[in-house]
Design an enzyme around this catalytic site. Sequence first.
Site, PDB file in Angstrom:
ATOM      1  N   PRO A   1       0.801  -1.234   0.000  1.00 54.79           N
ATOM      2  CA  PRO A   1       0.000   0.000   0.000  1.00 54.79           C
ATOM      3  C   PRO A   1       0.828   1.275   0.000  1.00 54.79           C
ATOM      4  O   PRO A   1       0.857   2.022   0.976  1.00 54.79           O
ATOM      5  CB  PRO A   1      -0.840  -0.128   1.271  1.00 54.79           C
ATOM      6  CG  PRO A   1       0.020  -0.923   2.195  1.00 54.79           C
ATOM      7  CD  PRO A   1       0.777  -1.896   1.319  1.00 54.79           C
ATOM      8  N   CYS A   2       1.476   1.542  -1.118  1.00 53.84           N
ATOM      9  CA  CYS A   2       2.344   2.713  -1.200  1.00 53.84           C
ATOM     10  C   CYS A   2       1.542   4.011  -1.111  1.00 53.84           C
ATOM     11  O   CYS A   2       2.099   5.057  -0.818  1.00 53.84           O
ATOM     12  CB  CYS A   2       3.146   2.672  -2.502  1.00 53.84           C
ATOM     13  SG  CYS A   2       2.136   2.550  -3.974  1.00 53.84           S
ATOM     14  N   HIS A   3       0.240   3.916  -1.358  1.00 54.32           N
ATOM     15  CA  HIS A   3      -0.581   5.130  -1.271  1.00 54.32           C
ATOM     16  C   HIS A   3      -0.720   5.623   0.166  1.00 54.32           C
ATOM     17  O   HIS A   3      -1.136   6.751   0.392  1.00 54.32           O
ATOM     18  CB  HIS A   3      -1.961   4.866  -1.867  1.00 54.32           C
ATOM     19  CG  HIS A   3      -2.674   3.717  -1.235  1.00 54.32           C
ATOM     20  ND1 HIS A   3      -2.395   2.408  -1.572  1.00 54.32           N
ATOM     21  CD2 HIS A   3      -3.618   3.664  -0.270  1.00 54.32           C
ATOM     22  CE1 HIS A   3      -3.180   1.597  -0.841  1.00 54.32           C
ATOM     23  NE2 HIS A   3      -3.912   2.334  -0.036  1.00 54.32           N
TER      24      HIS A   3
END
Length: 155
Positions: free
Chosen positions: A113-115
């Site tokens: 989940p780089c967001h």
Amino acid sequence: MAILTGSCRFGLWHVHVAWQDDLVYRVRFARDGIPGRVPEEILRYCSGRPADLSSLKSVATEGDTTFAGIYRAVLTIPCGETVTYGEVARMVGTAPRAVGAAMARNPTPIVVPCHRVVAKTGIGGFSPDLAIKEILLGMERRGDVCTPKKREVNR
DNA sequence: CTCAAACGGCAAA
DNA sequence: TTTGCCGTTTGAG
């Protein structure tokens, strides 16, 4: 048994996935769809239903490179929360810019989940479109896609 | 305010 | 093998 590919809808975008069983090789956002299926949890997530992404593994976390360590650290960020590039950098003992570079090259967004990694001063970046990051964070902040759903209990 | 340095992997040359 | 990118942050001028 070959690696499967497929896509599912996510708003104005399509999410392309290359995967096999619970291992995900690639995830990318595109304007067009392709034939084939995606993992069930990714489908649920993209349609705004509660999804358990922890049941999936990403090739990005394999190995003992700095980037792999960064991706593993990002995996620990809970759904609905965010952490800054600098904080991730401190977790793994590297520089904020290295974290930014790792996020930019994340082969499996959503699964890793780089967001949820934002800049200290603002939302930070996201490719191919910052709007995607805003939508993802909005969904998670509301708890739409988070699991377990104890969220509705203590309310 | 601007500017530069520190950081790590990848792809193109 | 070298160069040039980046989804940043911090301190100095």
